[in-house]
Design a protein around this motif. Structure first.
Motif, PDB file in Angstrom:
ATOM      1  N   ILE A   6      13.522   3.333  -8.664  1.00  0.00           N
ATOM      2  CA  ILE A   6      12.262   3.973  -9.040  1.00  0.00           C
ATOM      3  C   ILE A   6      11.084   3.083  -8.644  1.00  0.00           C
ATOM      4  O   ILE A   6      10.103   3.533  -8.065  1.00  0.00           O
ATOM      5  CB  ILE A   6      12.252   4.277 -10.547  1.00  0.00           C
ATOM      6  N   ASP A   7      11.195   1.795  -8.945  1.00  0.00           N
ATOM      7  CA  ASP A   7      10.102   0.855  -8.670  1.00  0.00           C
ATOM      8  C   ASP A   7      10.244   0.305  -7.249  1.00  0.00           C
ATOM      9  O   ASP A   7      10.528  -0.872  -7.033  1.00  0.00           O
ATOM     10  CB  ASP A   7      10.120  -0.293  -9.690  1.00  0.00           C
ATOM     11  N   ASN A   8      10.083   1.194  -6.285  1.00  0.00           N
ATOM     12  CA  ASN A   8      10.280   0.790  -4.899  1.00  0.00           C
ATOM     13  C   ASN A   8       8.991   0.806  -4.095  1.00  0.00           C
ATOM     14  O   ASN A   8       9.032   0.630  -2.891  1.00  0.00           O
ATOM     15  CB  ASN A   8      11.312   1.700  -4.220  1.00  0.00           C
ATOM     16  N   PHE A   9       7.872   1.063  -4.735  1.00  0.00           N
ATOM     17  CA  PHE A   9       6.626   1.197  -3.974  1.00  0.00           C
ATOM     18  C   PHE A   9       5.557   0.306  -4.597  1.00  0.00           C
ATOM     19  O   PHE A   9       4.688   0.775  -5.339  1.00  0.00           O
ATOM     20  CB  PHE A   9       6.149   2.649  -3.954  1.00  0.00           C
ATOM     21  N   TYR A  10       5.670  -0.975  -4.348  1.00  0.00           N
ATOM     22  CA  TYR A  10       4.655  -1.933  -4.798  1.00  0.00           C
ATOM     23  C   TYR A  10       4.342  -2.852  -3.626  1.00  0.00           C
ATOM     24  O   TYR A  10       5.239  -3.375  -2.960  1.00  0.00           O
ATOM     25  CB  TYR A  10       5.149  -2.734  -6.002  1.00  0.00           C
ATOM     26  N   LEU A  11       3.052  -3.016  -3.364  1.00  0.00           N
ATOM     27  CA  LEU A  11       2.587  -3.789  -2.216  1.00  0.00           C
ATOM     28  C   LEU A  11       1.912  -5.072  -2.675  1.00  0.00           C
ATOM     29  O   LEU A  11       1.419  -5.171  -3.808  1.00  0.00           O
ATOM     30  CB  LEU A  11       1.603  -2.961  -1.388  1.00  0.00           C
ATOM     31  N   THR A  12       1.872  -6.029  -1.787  1.00  0.00           N
ATOM     32  CA  THR A  12       1.169  -7.286  -2.050  1.00  0.00           C
ATOM     33  C   THR A  12      -0.285  -7.156  -1.585  1.00  0.00           C
ATOM     34  O   THR A  12      -0.678  -6.184  -0.944  1.00  0.00           O
ATOM     35  CB  THR A  12       1.868  -8.428  -1.313  1.00  0.00           C
ATOM     36  N   ASP A  13      -1.063  -8.168  -1.909  1.00  0.00           N
ATOM     37  CA  ASP A  13      -2.472  -8.163  -1.510  1.00  0.00           C
ATOM     38  C   ASP A  13      -2.634  -8.234   0.009  1.00  0.00           C
ATOM     39  O   ASP A  13      -3.553  -7.621   0.582  1.00  0.00           O
ATOM     40  CB  ASP A  13      -3.202  -9.334  -2.169  1.00  0.00           C
ATOM     41  N   GLU A  14      -1.742  -8.970   0.665  1.00  0.00           N
ATOM     42  CA  GLU A  14      -1.828  -9.066   2.127  1.00  0.00           C
ATOM     43  C   GLU A  14      -1.531  -7.725   2.800  1.00  0.00           C
ATOM     44  O   GLU A  14      -2.189  -7.343   3.764  1.00  0.00           O
ATOM     45  CB  GLU A  14      -0.840 -10.135   2.617  1.00  0.00           C
ATOM     46  N   GLU A  15      -0.553  -6.994   2.278  1.00  0.00           N
ATOM     47  CA  GLU A  15      -0.236  -5.682   2.850  1.00  0.00           C
ATOM     48  C   GLU A  15      -1.386  -4.691   2.647  1.00  0.00           C
ATOM     49  O   GLU A  15      -1.644  -3.847   3.516  1.00  0.00           O
ATOM     50  CB  GLU A  15       1.045  -5.141   2.208  1.00  0.00           C
ATOM     51  N   LEU A  16      -2.064  -4.775   1.510  1.00  0.00           N
ATOM     52  CA  LEU A  16      -3.212  -3.900   1.284  1.00  0.00           C
ATOM     53  C   LEU A  16      -4.383  -4.263   2.194  1.00  0.00           C
ATOM     54  O   LEU A  16      -5.122  -3.382   2.656  1.00  0.00           O
ATOM     55  CB  LEU A  16      -3.647  -3.977  -0.181  1.00  0.00           C
ATOM     56  N   LYS A  17      -4.567  -5.543   2.465  1.00  0.00           N
ATOM     57  CA  LYS A  17      -5.653  -5.950   3.353  1.00  0.00           C
ATOM     58  C   LYS A  17      -5.391  -5.528   4.794  1.00  0.00           C
ATOM     59  O   LYS A  17      -6.327  -5.252   5.539  1.00  0.00           O
ATOM     60  CB  LYS A  17      -5.841  -7.466   3.278  1.00  0.00           C
ATOM     61  N   ASN A  18      -4.129  -5.470   5.184  1.00  0.00           N
ATOM     62  CA  ASN A  18      -3.757  -5.052   6.534  1.00  0.00           C
ATOM     63  C   ASN A  18      -3.278  -3.592   6.539  1.00  0.00           C
ATOM     64  O   ASN A  18      -2.253  -3.245   7.143  1.00  0.00           O
ATOM     65  CB  ASN A  18      -2.656  -5.967   7.084  1.00  0.00           C
ATOM     66  N   SER A  19      -4.002  -2.737   5.870  1.00  0.00           N
ATOM     67  CA  SER A  19      -3.625  -1.328   5.761  1.00  0.00           C
ATOM     68  C   SER A  19      -3.851  -0.611   7.091  1.00  0.00           C
ATOM     69  O   SER A  19      -4.572  -1.100   7.968  1.00  0.00           O
ATOM     70  CB  SER A  19      -4.447  -0.661   4.664  1.00  0.00           C
ATOM     71  N   PRO A  20      -3.247   0.562   7.312  1.00  0.00           N
ATOM     72  CA  PRO A  20      -3.475   1.318   8.564  1.00  0.00           C
ATOM     73  C   PRO A  20      -4.938   1.702   8.776  1.00  0.00           C
ATOM     74  O   PRO A  20      -5.393   1.781   9.919  1.00  0.00           O
ATOM     75  CB  PRO A  20      -2.595   2.560   8.382  1.00  0.00           C
ATOM     76  N   SER A  21      -5.682   1.929   7.709  1.00  0.00           N
ATOM     77  CA  SER A  21      -7.102   2.250   7.856  1.00  0.00           C
ATOM     78  C   SER A  21      -7.873   1.076   8.422  1.00  0.00           C
ATOM     79  O   SER A  21      -8.825   1.238   9.205  1.00  0.00           O
ATOM     80  CB  SER A  21      -7.690   2.660   6.507  1.00  0.00           C
ATOM     81  N   ARG A  22      -7.493  -0.139   8.013  1.00  0.00           N
ATOM     82  CA  ARG A  22      -8.162  -1.331   8.518  1.00  0.00           C
ATOM     83  C   ARG A  22      -7.905  -1.498  10.014  1.00  0.00           C
ATOM     84  O   ARG A  22      -8.757  -1.990  10.750  1.00  0.00           O
ATOM     85  CB  ARG A  22      -7.657  -2.551   7.741  1.00  0.00           C
ATOM     86  N   LYS A  23      -6.729  -1.076  10.480  1.00  0.00           N
ATOM     87  CA  LYS A  23      -6.418  -1.180  11.907  1.00  0.00           C
ATOM     88  C   LYS A  23      -7.235  -0.197  12.742  1.00  0.00           C
ATOM     89  O   LYS A  23      -7.456  -0.434  13.924  1.00  0.00           O
ATOM     90  CB  LYS A  23      -4.929  -0.938  12.128  1.00  0.00           C
ATOM     91  N   ASP A  24      -7.660   0.907  12.118  1.00  0.00           N
ATOM     92  CA  ASP A  24      -8.487   1.891  12.816  1.00  0.00           C
ATOM     93  C   ASP A  24      -9.970   1.593  12.716  1.00  0.00           C
ATOM     94  O   ASP A  24     -10.806   2.444  13.065  1.00  0.00           O
ATOM     95  CB  ASP A  24      -8.213   3.301  12.264  1.00  0.00           C
TER      96      ASP A  24
END
Length: 432
Positions: A6-24
């Motif tokens: 169930i608890d399979n969707f938790y991200l770190t701060d680095e993953e949030l900073k390098n989000s797909p929106s940031r790449k665009d």
């Protein structure tokens, strides 16, 4: 046995900073503003659709999870928010039809942008396109989450924690409100529900100045840490310091729910065609034009070209409108002619039916008269037969009575002769 965590969707701060929106090329502030805007849409639409709070909370969590894997530049905030509401209503067993969800989002967009409120026609092509896009976006949501859509909210832990701590009712309501506001941030994809619930309880206790036990620390009982609680409070304080969320046109295509075609801004059109250099609002200019000295003249030329294109598009729209009006007039005329022909045919059919009914009535009347005449003849024959039978009976009774009368006379004569003989005998004996 297949085990799904169930608890399979938790991200770190680095993953949030390098989000797909940031790449665009979308910066952090723009992404935060769009996340809050999408959550506002989900909350408001849930209220208008009369959905429970659990549906709105699930929809917001699904919204944050999706944009952790996809970019705001490739998927529309409005369409994804509508699909999240539709999917969450089915997950929380409070389903709503796609028609009602599209109508609510259409009305909300008209109100938010100051447009005249129009009815979304269900038969129109606009509605069919919106419905197909809603279904397509829901498939993208399920695909990106691997069909694991279970969500655990901090609301169910808050009441248990406060009951254990013996907190007053006012503190409970404040913690509940903070938990609803925390769904507009990325806390649901960074921390577990227990940690978010402890941070909300701590923030509510600080606001009402309610002391909490510290020896031993109260958060250890609820499987939380002090660093996580402080981060939750910091994110909530930052959320309350932000202005009201506004829509930022980052999506490349048209994502409007309304049927009114907007007049595009030539500067935004220019910024979309040119490569973006870190700013999502369209304020950044291409590198080539920044390096040149005559950038202003080139901008003016591009703006003029865009205005010319707008004029041409307006003319084409007007021509299409006139053509559509003429087509509508022709169709209306043909419909009226068809209706008049249809009415004449209907009148003819009615006259034919009336004639048929009259002929049937005449036939029925003739049959009834024949039956009545036959009935009368049969009654007369029966009366005649009865009279004949009565006459025959009377004749037979008259013949039978005559011999009976003769026999009675003979009997009387016989008895009288016998009595006279007896008298003579008695007389003879008496003289002797």
């Amino acid at each position: 046995m297949i085990y799904t965590a169930i608890d399979n969707f938790y991200l770190t701060d680095e993953e949030l900073k390098n989000s797909p929106s940031r790449k665009d090329g979308i910066d952090e502030d723009t992404e935060t503003m769009l996340r809050i805007y999408g959550c506002d849409l989900i909350q408001e639409s849930g209220i208008l659709l009369r959905l429970p709070q659990a549906v709105m909370a699930t929809g917001q969590v699904l919204f944050h999870r999706f944009y952790c894997k996809k970019s705001f530049a490739r998927f529309s905030v409005k369409r994804v928010a509508a699909s999240c509401v539709w999917l969450a209503s089915k997950l929380e067993e409070s389903p709503r039809k796609a028609k009602y969800i599209l109508m609510v989002f259409h009305r909300m967009e008209c109100r938010r942008e100051g447009l005249p409120i129009e009815h979304l026609d269900v038969i129109s092509k606009k509605y069919s396109d919106l419905k197909n896009d809603l279904i397509r976006t829901e498939r993208h949501l399920l695909k990106e989450m691997g069909f694991i859509c279970h969500v655990e909210h901090p609301h169910k832990f808050i009441s248990n924690y406060l009951a254990t701590l013996g907190a007053p009712l006012d503190l409970r309501q404040e913690a509940w409100n903070l938990a609803n506001d925390s769904l507009r941030t990325t806390l649901c994809v960074r921390f577990k529900s227990e940690v978010v619930a402890c941070g909300v309880v701590y923030a509510a206790a600080r606001r009402f100045q309610v002391p909490l036990p510290e020896n031993p620390p109260w958060w250890l009982v609820f499987d939380a840490d002090q660093a996580g609680i402080q981060e939750v409070c910091r994110v909530l304080a930052h959320l309350y310091s932000l202005p009201k969320a506004q829509y930022l046109p980052v999506y490349k295509d048209n994502d409007s729910f309304t049927s009114i075609n907007r007049i595009p801004n030539p500067q935004s059109h220019f910024s979309k065609e040119s490569p973006v250099n870190g700013n999502a609002n369209g304020s950044s200019t291409p590198k080539e034009y920044n390096s040149q000295d005559g950038s202003s003249s080139s901008k003016d030329a591009i703006i003029k070209a865009a205005l010319d294109k707008l004029k041409e598009s307006k003319k084409s729209d007007e021509d299409s409108k006139t053509m559509a009006d003429t087509k509508e007039d022709d169709t209306e005329k043909s419909k009226s002619d068809y209706k008049s022909d249809g009415n004449a045919e209907k009148n003819r059919e009615r006259d034919r039916e009336r004639l048929k009914v009259r002929e049937r009535d005449r036939d029925n009347r003739g049959r009834d008269s024949d039956r009545e005449s036959r009935g009368r003849d049969s009654d007369r024959d029966r009366d005649r037969e009865k009279e004949r039978s009565h006459r025959s009976k009377d004749k037979s009774s008259g013949h039978s009575e005559k011999p009976r009368h003769h026999s009675s006379r003979d009997r009387s004569e016989y008895h009288s002769s016998q009595s006279s003989r007896d008298k003579d005998r008695h007389r003879h004996h008496a003289y002797t």
